[in-house]
Every structure is written in structure tokens, then in C-alpha cells.
Scaffold this active site. Structure first.
Site, PDB file in Angstrom:
ATOM      1  N   GLU A 112       4.765  -2.020   7.975  1.00 27.14           N
ATOM      2  CA  GLU A 112       5.223  -0.838   8.009  1.00 27.14           C
ATOM      3  C   GLU A 112       5.367   0.026   9.286  1.00 27.14           C
ATOM      4  O   GLU A 112       5.041   1.127   9.995  1.00 27.14           O
ATOM      5  CB  GLU A 112       3.882   0.023   7.532  1.00 27.14           C
ATOM      6  CG  GLU A 112       3.096  -0.355   6.111  1.00 27.14           C
ATOM      7  CD  GLU A 112       1.617   0.559   6.310  1.00 27.14           C
ATOM      8  OE1 GLU A 112       1.757   1.408   6.579  1.00 27.14           O
ATOM      9  OE2 GLU A 112       1.217  -0.357   5.244  1.00 27.14           O
ATOM     10  N   GLU A 148      -6.526  -1.953   5.433  1.00 28.56           N
ATOM     11  CA  GLU A 148      -7.301  -0.636   6.275  1.00 28.56           C
ATOM     12  C   GLU A 148      -9.250  -1.049   6.145  1.00 28.56           C
ATOM     13  O   GLU A 148      -9.789   0.009   6.685  1.00 28.56           O
ATOM     14  CB  GLU A 148      -6.852   0.054   6.320  1.00 28.56           C
ATOM     15  CG  GLU A 148      -5.402   0.591   6.417  1.00 28.56           C
ATOM     16  CD  GLU A 148      -4.998   2.231   6.043  1.00 28.56           C
ATOM     17  OE1 GLU A 148      -5.767   3.229   5.968  1.00 28.56           O
ATOM     18  OE2 GLU A 148      -3.262   2.317   6.549  1.00 28.56           O
TER      19      GLU A 148
HETATM   20  C1  XIL Z   1       1.391   6.672   3.007  1.00 31.70           C
HETATM   21  C2  XIL Z   1       3.167   6.991   2.319  1.00 31.70           C
HETATM   22  O1  XIL Z   1       4.237   6.995   3.221  1.00 31.70           O
HETATM   23  C3  XIL Z   1       2.548   9.070   2.866  1.00 31.70           C
HETATM   24  O2  XIL Z   1       3.442   8.900   1.653  1.00 31.70           O
HETATM   25  C4  XIL Z   1       1.200   8.527   1.942  1.00 31.70           C
HETATM   26  O3  XIL Z   1       1.370  10.444   1.621  1.00 31.70           O
HETATM   27  C5  XIL Z   1       0.130   8.226   2.082  1.00 31.70           C
HETATM   28  O4  XIL Z   1       0.415   7.538   2.760  1.00 31.70           O
HETATM   29  N1  XIL Z   1      -0.183   2.719   5.918  1.00 31.70           N
HETATM   30  C6  XIL Z   1      -0.418   2.575   4.704  1.00 31.70           C
HETATM   31  C7  XIL Z   1       0.498   3.311   3.896  1.00 31.70           C
HETATM   32  O5  XIL Z   1      -0.812   1.052   3.899  1.00 31.70           O
HETATM   33  O6  XIL Z   1       0.411   3.130   2.528  1.00 31.70           O
HETATM   34  C8  XIL Z   1       0.515   4.689   4.340  1.00 31.70           C
HETATM   35  O7  XIL Z   1       1.540   5.251   3.619  1.00 31.70           O
HETATM   36  C9  XIL Z   1       0.390   5.060   5.585  1.00 31.70           C
HETATM   37  C10 XIL Z   1      -0.497   3.869   6.497  1.00 31.70           C
END
Ligand code: XIL
Length: 362
Positions: A265, A156
Site C-alpha cells: 500500500e 493489522e
Molecule cells: C482505506 C481506503 O483507501 C479508504 O478508501 C477507506 O475509506 C479506508 O480504507 N490500510 C489498509 C487499507 O489496509 O485497506 C486502507 O484503505 C488504508 C490503510
């Protein structure tokens, strides 16, 4: 290299044993075996409970640690390493012959402030930052190099603001070193494990403006010799957006720049928000039969696009195992399994979606 060969052999044997034991229990990974691996992000509960463990082994052949391999959880203070959670996930993968995606080495969230600040709170200069990054990256990448096959090296780093003059997110890491921090992260990761595939990972990656920015950044850095192998498309979508055409166009665009794309994701929520922002609505609409259908159709549409690009997509990972585990909360109804780990309509839609494309063996 020798260690990797031995592990590859062990993984192979575990796969054979697993395949023999489970030949009658086919899941998503089997349906998609000619297209790409199917992954899941896991927490500690998922790999401790027998029902959830069995579900993971039946449905998935790639795992990502939801939080346990991130910078802050693994190194909360400089030189203080906490490997317990990551070790448990790595061992679960080793024992069950499941490959592990590394997530993530550098991110503006879930990173200890020590990485980029002096004791008085001011930002360090870039040489200090690079030394700290290098040590962290070498420690974690080195520890799991037998089982982790790829890393989300930088997460990101591109802005969401379409009007911003600079394409980069204004994070402390960027403030200290500009985009060079991204290049350094990839260089350190390659040093630490020359065999791992290295990814740039981001959300809203199908947005026409942001996807051009991502592709341009990766193209320019690769031209300079920065070792970037792939682009991770987070895929935090909702039932309205993005369009299948935008996802298709983004994959097409990225495929001209890298030869590995992972959907890293994936989830599809039922309210109008999307993306990777850590603040979001939990009070989603009631789940009616028609919302359930739209949700399933959206998953099918996305998987048809992924199948079309299976020559360049290696892996599609769901962000969490069931709605009960979802970081978006159960009300957002985002995944293929419900709170009781039962298949939802979207599960069947995903299984059927692959039939729209002729199988392409890699
Ligand atoms: C999220 C997790 O799922 C949560 O448990 C945590 O509190 C915050 O992070 N993008 C990403 C992930 O790259 O690492 C994130 O994961 C969601 C958004």
C-alpha cells in the site's frame, strides 16, 4: 487446478495481445520487470474511465481492490453477498491480463458487526466466530480463485503501542479468540484456495519494535504449521519517516521468516503523519519545489531498498492511482501521478532508482 491452468493460459494470451498492442508504451511495470511486479489499488472510477484504464494498463501489472473485496462491502449482513464491485475489478483484470491481489479477509475495520456479535450486541463465542469467518472466507476466496494470486488474510493485528505487554491489537476478534483467530483465518484461506499465497499485512511495519513483533508472530505461527506464505508491508510513509535503513532492516528481518514479501500500500505523504490509521490530517504543507524534490528523493530511496531485496520482494503496490484518488486526499501529494493523471517528479525518480542496482532476473 484445471480452471487455474485454463486461466493461466488466458492470462498469458491476454499478456501477449497486450504486449503487442502496447510495445511502444512502456511504464513502471516494464522498468521493473526484472525486479518485481508493480501494482495499484483501484476504485470503480479508475476502471470505468478510458484515460484511467489506459494508464493502469500501461503502468501496472498487479491490481488490488481499494475497498471492494473487504469484509463489510462484500458481506454487509450474514449471508448477504454484494459482489458487484469486486466482480467488475476481477473482470477488468481478466480482460486485461492483470493479476489481482486479494485484500482483505479479516480486519478490525470495514467488517460487519454481525461477524462477531450476537443480536443483543454481546460478543459471540469463538466457535460461532470461526464458523462465520470460515463461511465468509470460503465464499470470497472461492469466487475469485481463478484470478486472485494472493490474499491479505489478516490485516493489522499487531498493536502500535511499543509498551503494550501483549503484542496484539485489542480488537473484538482478539477479545473473542486471542491470536487463534489469526491462525484460523489462514487455515480457512488455505482450505478455500490451496494455490493462493497467503499474507499477513500491516502498517508501521518498518518501526523497529513493531517489525520485530510482526516477524516473531509469523515465525511462531509458521512453526506451529499455520499456512502463512508472506508478509505484506503496507508502506504508508511520509517524506520524513521511516528511514531507508529501517525499511531495509525490516525487509531483512522478514526475509528470514518468509520467502515472499509484498509492499502492499505504498504512498509517501508530505505531512508528518504516517501509517494506516483511518484518521489523518488533510491540511498538508504547500507543495514547493523543494518539497517536490524531497518527495521524489524519498521514493527513489525506497525503491533502491526494494531493488536490493528483489530476491524476496515479488510485488510493490501503490495505494491509489493518482493524488486525486488518494485516500489521503490530494493535499497530501502522496503518489506518482497528479490530479490530472500526469507524471510527477517522483515518477522519474522511481524509474531511475532501479539503475542503482544490477538487474537480477528471478
Ligand atoms: C482505506 C481506503 O483507501 C479508504 O478508501 C477507506 O475509506 C479506508 O480504507 N490500510 C489498509 C487499507 O489496509 O485497506 C486502507 O484503505 C488504508 C490503510
Amino acid at each position: 487446478m484445471k480452471q487455474r491452468t485454463t486461466t493461466a493460459l488466458l492470462l498469458f494470451l491476454a499478456f501477449c495481445a497486450g504486449a503487442a498492442a502496447q510495445s511502444s508504451r512502456k511504464g513502471l511495470k516494464d522498468a521493473y520487470k526484472d525486479y518485481f511486479w508493480i501494482g495499484v489499488a483501484v476504485n470503480q472510477r479508475n476502471i470505468s474511465d478510458e484515460t484511467q484504464k489506459a494508464l493502469i494498463c500501461q503502468e501496472f501489472n498487479s491490481i488490488t481492490a481499494e475497498n471492494d473485496m473487504k469484509p463489510q462491502p462484500t458481506e454487509p449482513e450474514e449471508g448477504v453477498y454484494r459482489w458487484e464491485g469486486a466482480d467488475r475489478i476481477a473482470n477488468f483484470c481478466r480482460q486485461n491480463g492483470i493479476r489481482l491481489r486479494g485484500h482483505c479477509l479479516m480486519w478490525h475495520n470495514q467488517i460487519g458487526r454481525w461477524m462477531f456479535t450476537n443480536p443483543d450486541g454481546s460478543l459471540v463465542d469463538k466457535e460461532v466466530l470461526y464458523e462465520r469467518m470460515r463461511r465468509h472466507i470460503h465464499a470470497i476466496v472461492g469466487r475469485y480463485k481463478d484470478i486472485v494470486y494472493c490474499w491479505d488474510v489478516v490485516n493489522e493485528a499487531i498493536t502500535d503501542d511499543p509498551n503494550a505487554a501483549v503484542p496484539y491489537r485489542q480488537s473484538p476478534l482478539y477479545e473473542i479468540a486471542g491470536e487463534e483467530f489469526i491462525e484460523k483465518a489462514f487455515e480457512f484461506a488455505r482450505e478455500a484456495d490451496p494455490d493462493a499465497l497467503l499474507f499477513y499485512n500491516d502498517y508501521n511495519e518498518a518501526d523497529p519494535v513493531k517489525s520485530v513483533r510482526i516477524a516473531e508472530m509469523v515465525r511462531q505461527m509458521k512453526e506451529k504449521g499455520v499456512p502463512i506464505d508472506g508478509i505484506g508491508m503496507q508502506g504508508h510513509y511520509n517524506i520524513y519517516e521511516p528511514s531507508a535503513q529501517d525499511v531495509d532492516a525490516a525487509i531483512e528481518r522478514f526475509s528470514h521468516v518468509v520467502s515472499h514479501i509484498h509492499v502492499t500500500e505504498l504512498d509517501i505523504r508530505v505531512n508528518r503523519e504516517m501509517g494506516g490509521q483511518l484518521k489523518f490530517k488533510r491540511d498538508a504543507a504547500a507543495i514547493t519545489d523543494s518539497i517536490d524534490r524531497v518527495h521524489a528523493d524519498r521514493y527513489a530511496a525506497m525503491f533502491r531498498v526494494f531493488c536490493k531485496h528483489s530476491d524476496v520482494i515479488d510485488c510493490v503496490t501503490f495505494w491509489n492511482l493518482s493524488d486525486r484518488d488518494s485516500w489521503l486526499s490530494e493535499q497530501n501529494y502522496p503518489l506518482l501521478f497528479d490530479r490530472n493523471y500526469q507524471k510527477k517528479r517522483a515518477y522519474d525518480a522511481v524509474i531511475k532508482a532501479r539503475k542503482s542496482y544490477r538487474k537480477r532476473r528471478k
